[in-house]
Scaffold this active site. Structure first.
Site, PDB file in Angstrom:
ATOM      1  N   PHE A  34       0.832  -1.203   0.000  1.00 34.23           N
ATOM      2  CA  PHE A  34       0.000   0.000   0.000  1.00 34.23           C
ATOM      3  C   PHE A  34       0.871   1.258   0.000  1.00 34.23           C
ATOM      4  O   PHE A  34       0.601   2.220  -0.721  1.00 34.23           O
ATOM      5  CB  PHE A  34      -0.916  -0.011   1.221  1.00 34.23           C
ATOM      6  N   LYS A 112      -5.712 -13.247  -5.495  1.00 32.82           N
ATOM      7  CA  LYS A 112      -4.343 -12.866  -5.869  1.00 32.82           C
ATOM      8  C   LYS A 112      -3.390 -13.486  -4.842  1.00 32.82           C
ATOM      9  O   LYS A 112      -3.271 -12.999  -3.724  1.00 32.82           O
ATOM     10  CB  LYS A 112      -4.189 -11.344  -5.897  1.00 32.82           C
ATOM     11  N   GLU A 167       2.159 -18.953  -9.833  1.00 28.83           N
ATOM     12  CA  GLU A 167       2.603 -18.334  -8.586  1.00 28.83           C
ATOM     13  C   GLU A 167       3.058 -19.421  -7.630  1.00 28.83           C
ATOM     14  O   GLU A 167       2.278 -20.310  -7.270  1.00 28.83           O
ATOM     15  CB  GLU A 167       1.457 -17.524  -7.972  1.00 28.83           C
ATOM     16  N   LYS A 281     -10.122 -10.398 -14.668  1.00 29.02           N
ATOM     17  CA  LYS A 281      -9.622 -10.467 -16.043  1.00 29.02           C
ATOM     18  C   LYS A 281     -10.797 -10.554 -17.008  1.00 29.02           C
ATOM     19  O   LYS A 281     -11.792 -11.231 -16.718  1.00 29.02           O
ATOM     20  CB  LYS A 281      -8.738 -11.702 -16.243  1.00 29.02           C
ATOM     21  N   LYS A 305      -6.454  -4.780  -4.441  1.00 27.21           N
ATOM     22  CA  LYS A 305      -5.592  -5.216  -3.345  1.00 27.21           C
ATOM     23  C   LYS A 305      -6.144  -4.804  -1.985  1.00 27.21           C
ATOM     24  O   LYS A 305      -6.731  -3.737  -1.827  1.00 27.21           O
ATOM     25  CB  LYS A 305      -4.175  -4.666  -3.531  1.00 27.21           C
ATOM     26  N   CYS A 399       6.377   5.903  40.913  1.00 30.53           N
ATOM     27  CA  CYS A 399       6.460   6.263  42.336  1.00 30.53           C
ATOM     28  C   CYS A 399       7.048   5.162  43.210  1.00 30.53           C
ATOM     29  O   CYS A 399       7.183   5.329  44.424  1.00 30.53           O
ATOM     30  CB  CYS A 399       5.083   6.664  42.861  1.00 30.53           C
ATOM     31  N   CYS A 417       0.477   9.166  43.082  1.00 31.32           N
ATOM     32  CA  CYS A 417       1.434   8.771  42.036  1.00 31.32           C
ATOM     33  C   CYS A 417       1.449   9.828  40.933  1.00 31.32           C
ATOM     34  O   CYS A 417       0.388  10.178  40.392  1.00 31.32           O
ATOM     35  CB  CYS A 417       1.050   7.418  41.452  1.00 31.32           C
TER      36      CYS A 417
END
Length: 660
Positions: A34, A112, A167, A281, A305, A399, A417
């Site tokens: 990104f 993807k 892939e 596609k 994405k 403290c 404190c």
């Protein structure tokens, strides 16, 4: 001005080249897709406005190269292009709308895969070579390594010449298993798969469970006409294809395509492999050729994405923070990582029990997410790089008081404190409380350290003109601080009651008290004088539990708290708030809502405020106990989660009548 623009272009090109090397060559990217894509878009925008500064070596004319010196470089037979991409569904829809399908709608949608791109070359049905994408023109020859992947057929039943694109990936389960044993763990399954594929010794590669999906023919020898026929042919030849690919024809609509994308988005965490989006596609090859190509991508395909929901990082240190209630929260300081649209360097570890449950210590590699898309949190240890588990110290870091454990959390019980005191003042001034403009955390810390203030009361007694002698405090700033303090005196009683800091008493609980006629200091004070009666009365209010009831009773019997209320009353603060109670309000009272998306003519904050005024309770994230999710346009991940949990969905039309 022109020099400044030219310099920005050069800086962008240099940075993008660096990121390209990290991603394609080193398999160790330092930024999410990104961030990378936003820089590419910025460079494109500048080059479009100032073409005189566009050069032939610009990354906008090319895409990254994964070429390595230790593998032979071989020329591809066809250009291996990248994909155009969008992060917005409206832009994706616009891309579809622009395509002239000539009344014959045809689109394929597939996940993807977040893996390593590969090109397979078959000669007479025999695997001849396998090349990485490289720079699109040349790729590294990784044939020996590819032959070790059992899902790739070395011989086909048909004697055909093929150029195929696929892939290479590794499953989530195997990623976690392998990463545990690596001295330097990878931050994603994609980087691990890429790293394995680039090992010089194919015998080493054979030891790793690499997988592959084939998704495209790059040559036209088989004369296939559509993508669905091509995928069917790949299956017949023995190749593994993604079973989630779906084809839409003229009987389908864009709505069906978008619904399928939403379905993949919703289920993506359940897939055995990582995906970082979906790819659309055009199915008809004739139309593909008509649409053509750029030097970077085909015009007939588009990647949608996702933004990253989680990331991996290393814990550099763990600090212990003290909250306004004295609660101790351990926080991990981590290497910068980009998750869900933001860079994260700190992530909550909740409490000691949580740290023990995940076995975390400084130096470990962890998975980080943004819970409810807001609060960064460490989810789990990915790689244990250190011995033992981090232990919260026995004493308060501010403290040195011995910490006391209540439930899962440790608390500092010292009312004096300094960390508790300064956090209470910050809370009092914060936007959700008194919203005192100009009192940033930095300003409050300065006033506290100089001992000008020690509690919220001191904000109304301190002489702010004393600040004029300090650097950074000029007349106008001091004048604005004084005006902000004066303006805060006019805030409604609900804001004062919230700001005073009664433990676990938030806006929603206050709204419920007001809807049940407990809408003033005097009413709450009188009720709480009889502790038993107050307890039973408060528990009758739906949404008020035992803890909140006891905390309210304790607060209105505590001398320090009562003195604060008396102080603010004497200053003229409103100690009562009227609220219209009718049948419509009672329908919403106590109901838990969450909201997502955009609404025409209304901001989300206005919708939330109006419904809160009618008794609705608003949550920041979707959980099982939620009654309704209000959904506008461009709804985010909350819608997906609500559908999974069967939470009722309300549209803007459903709530419009309540906003008048």
């Amino acid at each position: 001005m022109s020099i400044k623009i030219q310099q920005e272009i050069e800086d962008l090109k240099k940075l993008i080249r660096k990121w390209d090397k990290e991603y394609y060559v080193d398999s160790l990217p330092s930024v999410e897709d990104f961030v990378y894509d936003n820089h590419i878009l910025r460079l494109k925008e500048l080059e479009s406005r100032h073409p005189e500064y566009k050069t032939l070596d610009s990354p906008t004319l090319k895409f990254g190269s994964d070429l390595l010196n230790n593998f032979e470089e071989v020329e591809h037979s066809v250009p291996i292009l990248s994909l155009d991409k969008v992060y917005d569904l409206d832009l994706l829809k616009s891309w579809i709308d622009k395509i002239d399908f000539n009344n014959s709608f045809n689109i394929s949608v597939e996940p993807k895969i977040d893996g390593c791109s590969i090109v397979l070359y078959y000669k007479d049905g025999i695997l001849e070579k396998a090349l990485t994408r490289g720079n699109g023109k040349f790729g590294n020859d990784v044939t020996k390594n590819i032959r070790t992947i059992r899902h790739i057929p070395l011989f086909l039943d048909e004697k055909v010449d093929l150029v195929l694109r696929g892939e290479v990936y590794i499953t989530k389960e195997n990623f976690f298993k392998i990463n545990k044993f690596l001295e330097k763990p990878y931050t994603s399954s994609r980087n691990l798969a890429s790293g394995i594929l680039r090992r010089v010794d194919s015998r080493e590669v054979a030891n790793f469970p690499l997988n592959i999906f084939i998704y495209d023919f790059l040559n036209a020898e088989l004369e296939l006409k559509t993508n669905d026929l091509a995928i069917a042919k790949l299956k017949k030849l023995g190749f593994k294809v993604d079973p989630l690919i779906r084809f839409f024809d003229q009987k389908s609509s864009i709505i069906e395509v978008l619904n399928y994308i939403a379905d993949i988005t919703k289920k993506r965490n359940s897939f055995e492999y990582e995906i970082d989006g979906v790819v659309l596609k055009v199915s008809e090859f004739v139309l593909r050729e008509k649409l053509g190509y750029t030097s970077h991508h085909p015009k007939w395909a588009m990647a949608y994405k996702f933004e990253a929901l989680s990331g991996f990082s290393r814990v550099n240190s763990i600090v212990v923070q003290v909250g306004r209630s004295g609660k101790i929260t351990p926080v991990a300081n981590i290497d910068k990582v980009f998750v869900s649209g933001a860079f994260i360097t700190n992530a909550t570890l909740h409490n000691q029990d949580y740290i023990i449950s995940i076995g975390l210590n400084v130096g470990d590699v962890v998975k980080v997410s943004r819970r409810g898309d807001v609060i960064p949190a460490v989810e789990m240890v990915i790689n244990k790089c250190s011995k033992g588990v981090f232990k919260v110290p026995d004493n308060c870091p501010a403290c040195k008081t011995v910490l006391v454990k209540e439930g899962a959390h440790f608390f500092c019980t010292n009312n004096s404190c300094p960390s508790v005191a300064v956090e209470r003042i910050k809370y009092f001034c914060s936007k959700n409380c008194m919203d005192i403009e100009g009192f940033s955390d930095k300003t409050i810390s300065f006033l506290f350290e100089k001992e000008f203030i020690s509690s919220e009361i001191d904000l109304y007694t301190f002489n702010f003109y004393k600040l004029l002698k300090f650097k950074g405090f000029k007349d106008r700033k001091v004048y604005n601080l004084i005006n902000s303090i004066e303006a805060s005196k006019k805030k409604p009683f609900s804001k004062l009651l919230l700001s005073i800091g009664i433990k676990e008493l938030g806006e929603n609980a206050i709204r419920l008290l007001f809807l049940n006629n407990l809408n003033s200091f005097s009413k709450l004070f009188r009720l709480c004088q009889d502790r038993n009666f107050a307890f039973s009365t408060l528990l009758k209010i739906k949404g008020i539990g035992e803890k909140i009831a006891l905390n309210i009773i304790e607060a209105f019997n505590d001398s320090t708290m009562l003195n604060k209320f008396k102080f603010f009353e004497n200053l003229g603060f409103k100690m009562e708030e009227s609220i219209l109670i009718d049948d419509e309000n009672r329908l919403l009272a106590g109901k838990k809502f969450c909201i997502t998306g955009t609404f025409n003519g209304y901001s989300r904050s206005i919708i939330i405020d109006k419904l809160k005024n009618k008794g609705a309770i608003f949550k920041t994230c979707v959980t099982e106990g939620l009654d309704f999710l209000i959904v506008g346009e461009k709804a985010g991940s909350k819608l997906e989660k609500a559908l999974n949990l069967n939470v009722k969905i309300m549209s803007f039309e459903d709530i419009k009548s309540y906003l008048n």
